[in-house]
Scaffold this motif. Structure first.
Motif, PDB file in Angstrom:
ATOM      1  N   LYS A  17      35.530  67.370  56.276  1.00 56.64           N
ATOM      2  CA  LYS A  17      35.170  66.703  54.867  1.00 56.64           C
ATOM      3  C   LYS A  17      34.568  65.467  55.360  1.00 56.64           C
ATOM      4  O   LYS A  17      33.618  64.829  54.585  1.00 56.64           O
ATOM      5  CB  LYS A  17      36.339  66.933  54.161  1.00 56.64           C
ATOM      6  CG  LYS A  17      35.966  66.224  52.584  1.00 56.64           C
ATOM      7  CD  LYS A  17      37.114  66.266  51.606  1.00 56.64           C
ATOM      8  CE  LYS A  17      36.640  65.635  50.309  1.00 56.64           C
ATOM      9  NZ  LYS A  17      37.651  65.455  49.432  1.00 56.64           N
ATOM     10  N   ALA A  18      35.170  64.682  56.075  1.00 57.62           N
ATOM     11  CA  ALA A  18      34.898  63.292  56.319  1.00 57.62           C
ATOM     12  C   ALA A  18      33.329  63.351  56.806  1.00 57.62           C
ATOM     13  O   ALA A  18      32.615  62.437  56.441  1.00 57.62           O
ATOM     14  CB  ALA A  18      35.695  62.581  57.301  1.00 57.62           C
ATOM     15  N   LEU A  21      30.797  63.970  54.112  1.00 53.53           N
ATOM     16  CA  LEU A  21      30.826  62.903  53.304  1.00 53.53           C
ATOM     17  C   LEU A  21      29.806  61.914  54.011  1.00 53.53           C
ATOM     18  O   LEU A  21      29.358  61.072  53.182  1.00 53.53           O
ATOM     19  CB  LEU A  21      32.044  62.445  52.804  1.00 53.53           C
ATOM     20  CG  LEU A  21      32.832  63.230  51.914  1.00 53.53           C
ATOM     21  CD1 LEU A  21      34.336  62.683  51.404  1.00 53.53           C
ATOM     22  CD2 LEU A  21      32.251  63.439  50.349  1.00 53.53           C
ATOM     23  N   HIS A  22      29.937  61.789  55.376  1.00 55.06           N
ATOM     24  CA  HIS A  22      28.912  61.067  55.817  1.00 55.06           C
ATOM     25  C   HIS A  22      27.579  61.268  55.784  1.00 55.06           C
ATOM     26  O   HIS A  22      26.798  60.479  55.476  1.00 55.06           O
ATOM     27  CB  HIS A  22      29.445  60.929  57.199  1.00 55.06           C
ATOM     28  CG  HIS A  22      28.729  60.122  58.178  1.00 55.06           C
ATOM     29  ND1 HIS A  22      28.739  58.838  58.433  1.00 55.06           N
ATOM     30  CD2 HIS A  22      27.712  60.354  59.089  1.00 55.06           C
ATOM     31  CE1 HIS A  22      27.779  58.124  59.279  1.00 55.06           C
ATOM     32  NE2 HIS A  22      27.026  59.055  59.527  1.00 55.06           N
ATOM     33  N   VAL A  23      27.432  62.296  55.682  1.00 58.05           N
ATOM     34  CA  VAL A  23      26.031  62.796  55.674  1.00 58.05           C
ATOM     35  C   VAL A  23      25.593  62.996  54.253  1.00 58.05           C
ATOM     36  O   VAL A  23      24.230  62.637  53.851  1.00 58.05           O
ATOM     37  CB  VAL A  23      25.678  64.340  56.301  1.00 58.05           C
ATOM     38  CG1 VAL A  23      24.353  64.840  55.944  1.00 58.05           C
ATOM     39  CG2 VAL A  23      26.157  64.159  57.863  1.00 58.05           C
ATOM     40  N   PHE A  24      26.548  63.531  53.175  1.00 61.44           N
ATOM     41  CA  PHE A  24      26.140  63.759  51.767  1.00 61.44           C
ATOM     42  C   PHE A  24      27.209  62.771  51.114  1.00 61.44           C
ATOM     43  O   PHE A  24      28.024  63.764  50.598  1.00 61.44           O
ATOM     44  CB  PHE A  24      26.209  65.427  51.565  1.00 61.44           C
ATOM     45  CG  PHE A  24      25.029  66.041  52.144  1.00 61.44           C
ATOM     46  CD1 PHE A  24      23.738  66.133  51.744  1.00 61.44           C
ATOM     47  CD2 PHE A  24      25.627  66.954  53.329  1.00 61.44           C
ATOM     48  CE1 PHE A  24      22.843  66.816  52.469  1.00 61.44           C
ATOM     49  CE2 PHE A  24      24.422  67.705  53.689  1.00 61.44           C
ATOM     50  CZ  PHE A  24      23.273  67.681  53.557  1.00 61.44           C
ATOM     51  N   PRO A  25      27.320  61.685  50.731  1.00 56.78           N
ATOM     52  CA  PRO A  25      28.125  60.880  50.140  1.00 56.78           C
ATOM     53  C   PRO A  25      28.498  61.358  48.789  1.00 56.78           C
ATOM     54  O   PRO A  25      29.420  61.128  48.277  1.00 56.78           O
ATOM     55  CB  PRO A  25      27.900  59.373  50.483  1.00 56.78           C
ATOM     56  CG  PRO A  25      26.512  59.442  50.711  1.00 56.78           C
ATOM     57  CD  PRO A  25      26.091  60.822  51.264  1.00 56.78           C
ATOM     58  N   ASP A  26      27.287  61.870  48.168  1.00 57.67           N
ATOM     59  CA  ASP A  26      27.605  62.603  46.765  1.00 57.67           C
ATOM     60  C   ASP A  26      28.355  63.978  46.580  1.00 57.67           C
ATOM     61  O   ASP A  26      28.592  64.156  45.436  1.00 57.67           O
ATOM     62  CB  ASP A  26      26.274  62.523  46.190  1.00 57.67           C
ATOM     63  CG  ASP A  26      25.322  63.459  46.620  1.00 57.67           C
ATOM     64  OD1 ASP A  26      25.210  63.915  47.843  1.00 57.67           O
ATOM     65  OD2 ASP A  26      24.552  64.166  45.845  1.00 57.67           O
ATOM     66  N   CYS A  27      28.856  64.344  47.786  1.00 57.69           N
ATOM     67  CA  CYS A  27      29.110  65.777  47.636  1.00 57.69           C
ATOM     68  C   CYS A  27      30.900  65.671  47.422  1.00 57.69           C
ATOM     69  O   CYS A  27      31.385  66.773  47.205  1.00 57.69           O
ATOM     70  CB  CYS A  27      28.883  66.585  48.820  1.00 57.69           C
ATOM     71  SG  CYS A  27      29.827  66.199  50.419  1.00 57.69           S
ATOM     72  N   MET A  94      27.827  74.826  59.594  1.00 58.72           N
ATOM     73  CA  MET A  94      27.939  75.722  58.542  1.00 58.72           C
ATOM     74  C   MET A  94      28.356  75.020  57.308  1.00 58.72           C
ATOM     75  O   MET A  94      27.975  75.165  56.140  1.00 58.72           O
ATOM     76  CB  MET A  94      29.277  76.536  58.863  1.00 58.72           C
ATOM     77  CG  MET A  94      29.726  77.535  57.776  1.00 58.72           C
ATOM     78  SD  MET A  94      31.157  78.648  58.069  1.00 58.72           S
ATOM     79  CE  MET A  94      30.662  79.653  59.234  1.00 58.72           C
ATOM     80  N   LEU A  95      29.320  73.973  57.518  1.00 58.55           N
ATOM     81  CA  LEU A  95      29.604  73.096  56.085  1.00 58.55           C
ATOM     82  C   LEU A  95      28.397  72.412  55.807  1.00 58.55           C
ATOM     83  O   LEU A  95      28.276  72.248  54.407  1.00 58.55           O
ATOM     84  CB  LEU A  95      30.693  72.045  56.763  1.00 58.55           C
ATOM     85  CG  LEU A  95      31.477  71.330  55.396  1.00 58.55           C
ATOM     86  CD1 LEU A  95      31.822  72.012  54.264  1.00 58.55           C
ATOM     87  CD2 LEU A  95      32.349  70.152  55.937  1.00 58.55           C
ATOM     88  N   LEU A  96      27.791  71.843  56.430  1.00 57.92           N
ATOM     89  CA  LEU A  96      26.436  71.050  56.081  1.00 57.92           C
ATOM     90  C   LEU A  96      25.481  71.947  55.025  1.00 57.92           C
ATOM     91  O   LEU A  96      24.986  71.541  54.344  1.00 57.92           O
ATOM     92  CB  LEU A  96      25.614  70.134  57.170  1.00 57.92           C
ATOM     93  CG  LEU A  96      26.578  69.063  57.878  1.00 57.92           C
ATOM     94  CD1 LEU A  96      25.854  68.442  58.988  1.00 57.92           C
ATOM     95  CD2 LEU A  96      26.932  68.083  56.701  1.00 57.92           C
ATOM     96  N   ARG A  97      25.249  73.042  55.943  1.00 54.97           N
ATOM     97  CA  ARG A  97      24.416  73.961  55.007  1.00 54.97           C
ATOM     98  C   ARG A  97      25.035  74.541  53.706  1.00 54.97           C
ATOM     99  O   ARG A  97      24.368  74.495  52.749  1.00 54.97           O
ATOM    100  CB  ARG A  97      24.160  75.154  56.147  1.00 54.97           C
ATOM    101  CG  ARG A  97      23.356  76.215  55.575  1.00 54.97           C
ATOM    102  CD  ARG A  97      21.727  76.001  55.641  1.00 54.97           C
ATOM    103  NE  ARG A  97      21.283  75.557  56.990  1.00 54.97           N
ATOM    104  CZ  ARG A  97      20.701  76.305  57.950  1.00 54.97           C
ATOM    105  NH1 ARG A  97      20.525  77.777  57.146  1.00 54.97           N
ATOM    106  NH2 ARG A  97      20.299  76.063  58.997  1.00 54.97           N
ATOM    107  N   ALA A  98      26.407  74.722  53.759  1.00 58.97           N
ATOM    108  CA  ALA A  98      27.099  74.965  52.526  1.00 58.97           C
ATOM    109  C   ALA A  98      26.959  73.847  51.602  1.00 58.97           C
ATOM    110  O   ALA A  98      26.518  74.131  50.278  1.00 58.97           O
ATOM    111  CB  ALA A  98      28.379  75.399  52.777  1.00 58.97           C
TER     112      ALA A  98
END
Length: 146
Positions: A17-18, A21-27, A94-98
């Protein structure tokens, strides 16, 4: 919008998750993590996961680390196949794609996440310059022996 719940052996869920959030802080409102400690009774873990899932009130993609392990078994008890889907073998691609496609239908989200997870695993080829260094070194050794 779909919710993503990561259930994994401690501390993997929080770490993933961290990274997201580093890549997509708004998620942050759309991604939850539950680390499963080795000494927590499964019933307590299931209850905790149900609370996390209920807080979201939307369709959810559940991601776990290892099929058949405790986190996967916990998630399986939460999955109905309609409003929730379960994928195991979670990795960061996988998580970043999701996260990227969390606004799509749950069916599309599952396919995108699976593709991201499998496409993110690859062998990286050794480049030619590294091989040339070895060749030059070998020829220098050969010349020094003469």
């Amino acid at each position: 919008m779909n919710h993503i719940l990561i259930i994994a052996h401690a501390p993997l869920a929080s770490a993933l998750k961290a990274c997201a959030l580093h890549v997509f802080p708004d998620c942050n409102p759309h991604v939850s993590a539950m680390d499963v400690p080795p000494n927590m009774p499964p019933q307590e873990s299931v209850a905790q996961a149900r609370v996390l899932l209920a807080q979201q009130g939307s369709d959810a993609l559940l991601l776990t680390d290892v099929f058949g392990a405790t986190p996967s078994n916990i998630a399986k008890q939460l999955t109905d196949g309609i409003r929730t889907r379960l994928l195991t073998g979670v990795n960061l691609p996988m998580l970043l794609r999701a996260v990227t496609y969390r606004h799509e239908s749950l069916d599309v989200l599952v396919q995108r996440a699976l593709a991201g997870g499998s496409q993110g695993v690859m062998q990286v080829a050794v480049t030619a310059p590294q091989n040339q260094t070895l060749k030059n070194h070998d020829s220098n050794d050969h010349q020094s022996q003469q």
